[in-house]
Design an enzyme around this catalytic site. Structure first.
Site, PDB file in Angstrom:
ATOM      1  CB  SER A 126      41.426  38.147  36.490  1.00 45.35           C
ATOM      2  OG  SER A 126      42.535  38.570  37.250  1.00 45.35           O
ATOM      3  CB  CYS A 157      45.544  41.879  40.550  1.00 40.77           C
ATOM      4  SG  CYS A 157      45.365  43.568  41.155  1.00 40.77           S
ATOM      5  CB  VAL A 158      40.074  42.714  38.413  1.00 41.35           C
ATOM      6  CG1 VAL A 158      39.291  43.586  37.447  1.00 41.35           C
ATOM      7  CG2 VAL A 158      40.225  41.305  37.871  1.00 41.35           C
ATOM      8  CB  ILE A 159      43.145  47.786  39.386  1.00 31.88           C
ATOM      9  CG1 ILE A 159      44.260  46.972  40.054  1.00 31.88           C
ATOM     10  CG2 ILE A 159      43.059  49.193  39.988  1.00 31.88           C
ATOM     11  CD1 ILE A 159      45.653  47.502  39.835  1.00 31.88           C
ATOM     12  CD  GLU A 200      38.647  56.980  33.688  1.00 35.24           C
ATOM     13  OE1 GLU A 200      38.155  57.146  32.560  1.00 35.24           O
ATOM     14  OE2 GLU A 200      39.603  57.636  34.106  1.00 35.24           O
ATOM     15  CG  HIS A 220      36.524  45.527  31.714  1.00 37.03           C
ATOM     16  ND1 HIS A 220      36.241  44.648  30.692  1.00 37.03           N
ATOM     17  CD2 HIS A 220      37.713  45.143  32.218  1.00 37.03           C
ATOM     18  CE1 HIS A 220      37.224  43.772  30.579  1.00 37.03           C
ATOM     19  NE2 HIS A 220      38.129  44.050  31.496  1.00 37.03           N
ATOM     20  CG  PHE A 273      37.998  34.459  44.392  1.00 38.06           C
ATOM     21  CD1 PHE A 273      37.586  34.576  43.077  1.00 38.06           C
ATOM     22  CD2 PHE A 273      38.146  35.614  45.138  1.00 38.06           C
ATOM     23  CE1 PHE A 273      37.321  35.819  42.516  1.00 38.06           C
ATOM     24  CE2 PHE A 273      37.879  36.860  44.600  1.00 38.06           C
ATOM     25  CZ  PHE A 273      37.472  36.964  43.275  1.00 38.06           C
TER      26      PHE A 273
END
Length: 158
Positions: free
Chosen positions: A65, A89-91, A94, A97, A122
């Protein structure tokens, strides 16, 4: 409105005009491919349903992304491209980032749109879990790819 209260695939036909003469660039992140391919399928189908010609839809892939921004700039600078749709898609993980990537991509896409004075959309999911991503990539909440494509169509009809 919260996504849980609305299907991403539901949209009105206001500001929808014939897209037969328009050219679209769709940039697809290869990271989280199961999700991004579903987003692409939704975007492509929505463009075709709204009169875009398949030959006028240009697909480009990028590794992740974060790279959507530069690829969007490369496509937006082409005079023949009327709108650019960025799909990724950015999940949430922890570390921080996630925050840095999402912020950079959102600002970058906005800046490209303003720089070239054309719609740069977007279509990046930012969910907490893989399941939330799937729910928004053709699952129970519809498809963000549909939403991104109809946004491009409506912006071109503005």
């Amino acid at each position: 409105m919260a996504t849980s209260l609305k299907s991403l695939s539901a949209h009105s036909s206001k500001n929808v005009t014939d897209m037969g003469s328009k050219t679209f660039g769709i940039i697809v992140s290869e990271w989280n491919e199961e999700v991004t391919e579903a987003l692409y399928s939704g975007a492509l189908q929505t463009l075709l349903e709204n009169g875009a010609k398949k030959d006028n839809i240009i697909r480009k892939n990028v590794p992740g992304s974060f790279e959507l921004t530069l690829a969007a700039q490369w496509l937006a600078q082409e005079e023949s491209i009327d709108a650019v749709i960025c799909l990724g898609c950015v999940i949430q993980g922890e570390t921080k980032h996630f925050d840095f990537i999402c912020d950079a991509v959102a600002h970058g896409i906005t800046n490209v749109s303003l720089k070239y004075n054309k719609p740069v959309i977007f279509g990046v999911l930012t969910p907490n879990t893989q399941q939330q991503a799937l729910d928004r990539a053709g699952g129970k909440h519809g498809n963000k790819g549909d939403e991104a494509a109809i946004t491009a169509v409506k912006m071109l009809g503005f």
